[in-house]
Design a protein around this motif. Structure first.
Motif, PDB file in Angstrom:
ATOM      1  N   GLN A   1       0.826  -1.202   0.000  1.00 52.61           N
ATOM      2  CA  GLN A   1       0.000   0.000   0.000  1.00 52.61           C
ATOM      3  C   GLN A   1       0.865   1.260   0.000  1.00 52.61           C
ATOM      4  OE1 GLN A   1      -2.811  -0.381   3.248  1.00 52.61           O
ATOM      5  NE2 GLN A   1      -4.160  -1.698   2.040  1.00 52.61           N
ATOM      6  N   ALA A   2       1.994   1.219   0.715  1.00 57.37           N
ATOM      7  CA  ALA A   2       2.912   2.362   0.707  1.00 57.37           C
ATOM      8  C   ALA A   2       3.544   2.540  -0.675  1.00 57.37           C
ATOM      9  CB  ALA A   2       3.995   2.174   1.769  1.00 57.37           C
ATOM     10  N   LEU A   3       3.816   1.436  -1.351  1.00 61.83           N
ATOM     11  CA  LEU A   3       4.354   1.504  -2.710  1.00 61.83           C
ATOM     12  C   LEU A   3       3.337   2.148  -3.640  1.00 61.83           C
ATOM     13  CD1 LEU A   3       6.433   0.755  -4.904  1.00 61.83           C
ATOM     14  CD2 LEU A   3       5.371  -1.519  -5.015  1.00 61.83           C
ATOM     15  N   ARG A   4       2.085   1.744  -3.532  1.00 60.48           N
ATOM     16  CA  ARG A   4       1.021   2.349  -4.334  1.00 60.48           C
ATOM     17  C   ARG A   4       0.928   3.853  -4.056  1.00 60.48           C
ATOM     18  NH1 ARG A   4      -1.591   2.475  -8.873  1.00 60.48           N
ATOM     19  NH2 ARG A   4      -0.310   4.351  -8.674  1.00 60.48           N
ATOM     20  N   ALA A   5       0.984   4.234  -2.796  1.00 56.00           N
ATOM     21  CA  ALA A   5       0.864   5.647  -2.428  1.00 56.00           C
ATOM     22  C   ALA A   5       2.047   6.460  -2.957  1.00 56.00           C
ATOM     23  CB  ALA A   5       0.772   5.780  -0.913  1.00 56.00           C
ATOM     24  N   ARG A   6       3.247   5.892  -2.891  1.00 53.27           N
ATOM     25  CA  ARG A   6       4.431   6.612  -3.375  1.00 53.27           C
ATOM     26  C   ARG A   6       4.369   6.802  -4.884  1.00 53.27           C
ATOM     27  NH1 ARG A   6       7.950  10.545  -2.431  1.00 53.27           N
ATOM     28  NH2 ARG A   6       9.998  10.143  -3.381  1.00 53.27           N
ATOM     29  N   CYS A   7       3.904   5.795  -5.605  1.00 51.99           N
ATOM     30  CA  CYS A   7       3.761   5.921  -7.056  1.00 51.99           C
ATOM     31  C   CYS A   7       2.728   6.989  -7.402  1.00 51.99           C
ATOM     32  CB  CYS A   7       3.376   4.579  -7.666  1.00 51.99           C
ATOM     33  SG  CYS A   7       4.702   3.363  -7.688  1.00 51.99           S
ATOM     34  N   THR A   8       1.621   7.015  -6.699  1.00 46.50           N
ATOM     35  CA  THR A   8       0.594   8.029  -6.934  1.00 46.50           C
ATOM     36  C   THR A   8       1.146   9.419  -6.652  1.00 46.50           C
ATOM     37  OG1 THR A   8      -1.149   6.457  -6.349  1.00 46.50           O
ATOM     38  CG2 THR A   8      -1.709   8.794  -6.269  1.00 46.50           C
ATOM     39  N   GLU A   9       1.891   9.556  -5.569  1.00 46.23           N
ATOM     40  CA  GLU A   9       2.460  10.845  -5.171  1.00 46.23           C
ATOM     41  C   GLU A   9       3.419  11.400  -6.222  1.00 46.23           C
ATOM     42  OE1 GLU A   9       5.502  12.561  -1.699  1.00 46.23           O
ATOM     43  OE2 GLU A   9       4.773  10.492  -1.632  1.00 46.23           O
ATOM     44  N   THR A  10       4.206  10.528  -6.841  1.00 50.88           N
ATOM     45  CA  THR A  10       5.232  10.975  -7.796  1.00 50.88           C
ATOM     46  C   THR A  10       4.775  10.900  -9.252  1.00 50.88           C
ATOM     47  OG1 THR A  10       6.165   8.731  -7.819  1.00 50.88           O
ATOM     48  CG2 THR A  10       7.107  10.316  -6.243  1.00 50.88           C
ATOM     49  N   GLY A  11       3.530  10.482  -9.488  1.00 52.20           N
ATOM     50  CA  GLY A  11       3.057  10.355 -10.861  1.00 52.20           C
ATOM     51  C   GLY A  11       3.705   9.213 -11.609  1.00 52.20           C
ATOM     52  N   THR A  12       4.106   8.181 -10.875  1.00 50.23           N
ATOM     53  CA  THR A  12       4.784   7.007 -11.422  1.00 50.23           C
ATOM     54  C   THR A  12       3.770   5.884 -11.640  1.00 50.23           C
ATOM     55  OG1 THR A  12       6.811   7.589 -10.233  1.00 50.23           O
ATOM     56  CG2 THR A  12       6.578   5.294 -10.935  1.00 50.23           C
ATOM     57  N   LEU A  13       3.866   5.193 -12.758  1.00 50.77           N
ATOM     58  CA  LEU A  13       2.966   4.064 -12.983  1.00 50.77           C
ATOM     59  C   LEU A  13       3.422   2.858 -12.163  1.00 50.77           C
ATOM     60  CD1 LEU A  13       2.096   3.989 -16.799  1.00 50.77           C
ATOM     61  CD2 LEU A  13       1.096   5.346 -14.953  1.00 50.77           C
ATOM     62  N   LEU A  14       2.482   2.236 -11.463  1.00 52.00           N
ATOM     63  CA  LEU A  14       2.764   1.009 -10.730  1.00 52.00           C
ATOM     64  C   LEU A  14       2.361  -0.170 -11.605  1.00 52.00           C
ATOM     65  CD1 LEU A  14       3.551  -0.658  -8.262  1.00 52.00           C
ATOM     66  CD2 LEU A  14       1.232  -0.305  -7.373  1.00 52.00           C
ATOM     67  N   ILE A  15       3.359  -0.985 -11.965  1.00 55.39           N
ATOM     68  CA  ILE A  15       3.134  -2.177 -12.779  1.00 55.39           C
ATOM     69  C   ILE A  15       3.284  -3.391 -11.876  1.00 55.39           C
ATOM     70  CG2 ILE A  15       3.939  -3.540 -14.741  1.00 55.39           C
ATOM     71  CD1 ILE A  15       5.112  -0.951 -15.911  1.00 55.39           C
ATOM     72  N   LEU A  16       2.228  -4.165 -11.730  1.00 54.71           N
ATOM     73  CA  LEU A  16       2.294  -5.385 -10.933  1.00 54.71           C
ATOM     74  C   LEU A  16       2.339  -6.604 -11.852  1.00 54.71           C
ATOM     75  CD1 LEU A  16      -0.068  -4.793  -7.867  1.00 54.71           C
ATOM     76  CD2 LEU A  16       2.421  -4.581  -8.008  1.00 54.71           C
ATOM     77  N   ASP A  17       3.334  -7.420 -11.624  1.00 51.94           N
ATOM     78  CA  ASP A  17       3.562  -8.635 -12.403  1.00 51.94           C
ATOM     79  C   ASP A  17       2.868  -9.796 -11.696  1.00 51.94           C
ATOM     80  OD1 ASP A  17       4.587 -11.013 -13.449  1.00 51.94           O
ATOM     81  OD2 ASP A  17       6.584 -10.190 -13.790  1.00 51.94           O
ATOM     82  N   GLU A  18       1.791 -10.282 -12.310  1.00 48.71           N
ATOM     83  CA  GLU A  18       1.092 -11.460 -11.794  1.00 48.71           C
ATOM     84  C   GLU A  18       1.153 -12.596 -12.808  1.00 48.71           C
ATOM     85  OE1 GLU A  18      -2.552 -10.948  -9.745  1.00 48.71           O
ATOM     86  OE2 GLU A  18      -1.769  -9.294  -8.526  1.00 48.71           O
ATOM     87  N   ILE A  19       2.259 -12.651 -13.522  1.00 53.01           N
ATOM     88  CA  ILE A  19       2.430 -13.677 -14.542  1.00 53.01           C
ATOM     89  C   ILE A  19       2.397 -15.061 -13.909  1.00 53.01           C
ATOM     90  CG2 ILE A  19       4.083 -14.622 -16.203  1.00 53.01           C
ATOM     91  CD1 ILE A  19       4.832 -11.645 -16.815  1.00 53.01           C
ATOM     92  N   GLN A  20       2.973 -15.213 -12.713  1.00 52.37           N
ATOM     93  CA  GLN A  20       2.855 -16.473 -11.985  1.00 52.37           C
ATOM     94  C   GLN A  20       1.763 -16.420 -10.921  1.00 52.37           C
ATOM     95  OE1 GLN A  20       6.173 -19.006 -10.797  1.00 52.37           O
ATOM     96  NE2 GLN A  20       7.603 -17.665 -11.881  1.00 52.37           N
ATOM     97  N   ALA A  21       1.559 -15.272 -10.318  1.00 57.01           N
ATOM     98  CA  ALA A  21       0.666 -15.173  -9.160  1.00 57.01           C
ATOM     99  C   ALA A  21      -0.810 -15.127  -9.530  1.00 57.01           C
ATOM    100  CB  ALA A  21       1.023 -13.935  -8.334  1.00 57.01           C
ATOM    101  N   GLY A  22      -1.123 -14.837 -10.782  1.00 61.03           N
ATOM    102  CA  GLY A  22      -2.512 -14.646 -11.175  1.00 61.03           C
ATOM    103  C   GLY A  22      -3.304 -15.926 -11.346  1.00 61.03           C
ATOM    104  N   PHE A  23      -4.578 -15.742 -11.649  1.00 63.87           N
ATOM    105  CA  PHE A  23      -5.494 -16.842 -11.970  1.00 63.87           C
ATOM    106  C   PHE A  23      -5.678 -17.817 -10.813  1.00 63.87           C
ATOM    107  CE2 PHE A  23      -3.991 -15.126 -15.924  1.00 63.87           C
ATOM    108  CZ  PHE A  23      -5.170 -14.989 -16.661  1.00 63.87           C
ATOM    109  N   GLY A  24      -5.847 -17.242  -9.609  1.00 65.66           N
ATOM    110  CA  GLY A  24      -6.229 -18.051  -8.469  1.00 65.66           C
ATOM    111  C   GLY A  24      -5.104 -18.700  -7.707  1.00 65.66           C
ATOM    112  N   ARG A  25      -3.887 -18.569  -8.178  1.00 66.01           N
ATOM    113  CA  ARG A  25      -2.762 -19.259  -7.551  1.00 66.01           C
ATOM    114  C   ARG A  25      -2.625 -18.900  -6.064  1.00 66.01           C
ATOM    115  NH1 ARG A  25      -0.513 -23.733  -7.993  1.00 66.01           N
ATOM    116  NH2 ARG A  25      -0.877 -23.486 -10.220  1.00 66.01           N
ATOM    117  N   THR A  26      -2.863 -17.629  -5.716  1.00 61.95           N
ATOM    118  CA  THR A  26      -2.653 -17.177  -4.334  1.00 61.95           C
ATOM    119  C   THR A  26      -3.901 -17.282  -3.472  1.00 61.95           C
ATOM    120  OG1 THR A  26      -3.187 -14.874  -4.865  1.00 61.95           O
ATOM    121  CG2 THR A  26      -0.882 -15.562  -5.138  1.00 61.95           C
ATOM    122  N   GLY A  27      -5.015 -17.736  -4.040  1.00 60.27           N
ATOM    123  CA  GLY A  27      -6.245 -17.868  -3.275  1.00 60.27           C
ATOM    124  C   GLY A  27      -7.297 -16.832  -3.616  1.00 60.27           C
ATOM    125  N   THR A  28      -6.917 -15.806  -4.347  1.00 57.50           N
ATOM    126  CA  THR A  28      -7.863 -14.860  -4.939  1.00 57.50           C
ATOM    127  C   THR A  28      -7.596 -14.833  -6.432  1.00 57.50           C
ATOM    128  OG1 THR A  28      -6.345 -13.005  -4.502  1.00 57.50           O
ATOM    129  CG2 THR A  28      -8.105 -13.413  -2.886  1.00 57.50           C
TER     130      THR A  28
END
Length: 393
Positions: free
Chosen positions: A202-229
């Motif tokens: 959440q702090a990473l998201r807030a810092r990116c918003t503050e600086t106008g930086t795009l936050l790119i999250l890589d869910e290439i392995q984590a996506g599609f239910g792997r983590t339980g969501t």
């Protein structure tokens, strides 16, 4: 020469000691060898086969699309229903700001497209990535990989890339108004299944918003239910500006994607026109397979069952002889031993006993457990029995 010898002679090798298992069929959670061997698959093609190997709905979708058309035009010019329907289905499960899907051939290509998009949207060039992160093996993706061991052999790479410590609040100071994007795995995969704290993400998201930086999250392995969501970021109360997908996206067929807002993605349409192009990205057969797998994943509620199945693994693998730690996020585990040599010996004994597993790129002392989300309770018990016996040997 037999097929194994031909493989070693004519197929480019990625290591000096490939497993070289000759697979003749895969079904559900099982791989079948040419000599009648069977392996319970705890790798799942590195988190590709989330709905199992050769899911009936995926096979039917592929057959149907084969009767319609294969490749007809480079990406983005023709209305191809498999692409449109799959993009629509993905967007329907995501926040409104993640409504425009760019399909690629692979996860690494999705990373490349996302980096280009961030530079176009922000007009900046600096990129912040994290140590022990893995994002692919193309030169751009290699530039942000979190290990100098792999980067060094191919320098010079992209300039302006800085690496910080994952899950470290002080590392966020590295993000500034010069930063085009921050690229992070929602859960670090090849580091041995290491989720961050909710506070940090959440702090990473807030810092990116503050600086106008795009936050790119890589869910290439984590996506599609792997983590339980369905999407790993859902558990953290954050929304990325760009989401990276691959692996399970194609239901066993090659497919990747990066997803952003339409406003951001429209930067590729002008100045220059065709600002990001691909010939085979979003291939109609791959999109048809992926959509069928995605629908099956949701229909069978596989994400909801991942946490319980992962917990069952954790319970059965508690106090494994020689194991020093067990990391888990959903149905995704890393069993840590004292060294790579110890871990590899356990892996080899598992394979000999009919359970296929391997190690992690940045955590070679960890045994990988990322089976299809369809794995049964009986298969979990069998796998754990073999792992424990292999560790005790």
């Amino acid at each position: 020469m037999n097929l194994r010898q031909l493989f070693l002679q004519h197929v480019a090798q990625t290591s000096t000691a490939p497993l070289a298992l000759e697979i003749v069929k895969a079904e559900g959670c099982t791989l079948y060898g040419a000599a009648g061997e069977e392996w319970l698959d705890l790798i799942g093609g590195i988190s590709v086969a989330n709905v199992g190997h050769r899911h009936p709905a995926v096979l039917e979708a592929v057959r149907t699309q084969l009767d319609a058309y294969l490749h007809v035009m480079v990406y983005g010019e023709f209305v191809q229903s498999p692409q449109v329907r799959y993009a629509e289905a993905l967007a329907a499960t995501l926040p409104e700001t993640l409504g425009s899907v760019y399909f690629t051939n692979s996860g690494a290509e999705a990373v490349e497209g996302a980096m280009k998009l961030a530079k176009r949207v922000t007009g900046r060039t600096e990129i912040v990535a994290f140590e022990d992160s893995y994002h692919g093996s193309t030169q751009g993706a290699l530039s942000i990989i979190g290990s100098e061991y792999w980067r060094n052999a191919y320098r010079p790479l992209l300039p302006g890339v800085h690496h910080a410590r994952y899950n470290d609040l002080s590392a966020l100071d590295r993000i500034s108004t010069d930063t085009a994007c921050v690229i992070a795995e929602t859960v670090q995969a090849e580091a041995g299944v290491l989720p961050p704290s909710k506070e940090w993400l959440q702090a990473l998201r807030a810092r990116c918003t503050e600086t106008g930086t795009l936050l790119i999250l890589d869910e290439i392995q984590a996506g599609f239910g792997r983590t339980g969501t369905l999407w790993a970021f859902e558990a953290y109360g954050v929304v990325p500006d760009v989401l990276l997908l691959g692996k399970a996206l194609g239901g066993g067929m090659p497919l990747g994607a990066f997803i952003a807002s339409k406003e951001h993605m429209d930067h590729f349409a002008d100045a220059p026109v065709l600002g990001h192009i691909t010939t085979f990205g979003g291939h109609p057969v791959c999109c048809a397979a992926g959509l069928a797998a995605f629908e099956a994943l949701r229909r069978e509620e596989l994400a909801a069952g991942a946490a319980a199945k992962g917990a069952h693994f954790e319970e059965l693998l508690r106090d494994v002889p020689g194991a020093r730690a067990l990391h888990r996020c959903g149905l995704w585990l890393a069993l840590r031993f004292e060294s790579f040599e110890h871990c590899k010996a356990v892996i080899d004994r598992c394979i000999a006993a009919g359970v296929l597993t391997d190690w992690f790129l940045f955590a070679s002392d960890c045994l990988r457990i990322s089976p299809p989300l369809t794995i049964s309770e009986e298969e979990i018990r069998r796998a754990c029995t073999v792992i424990r016996a292999a560790a005790e040997a």
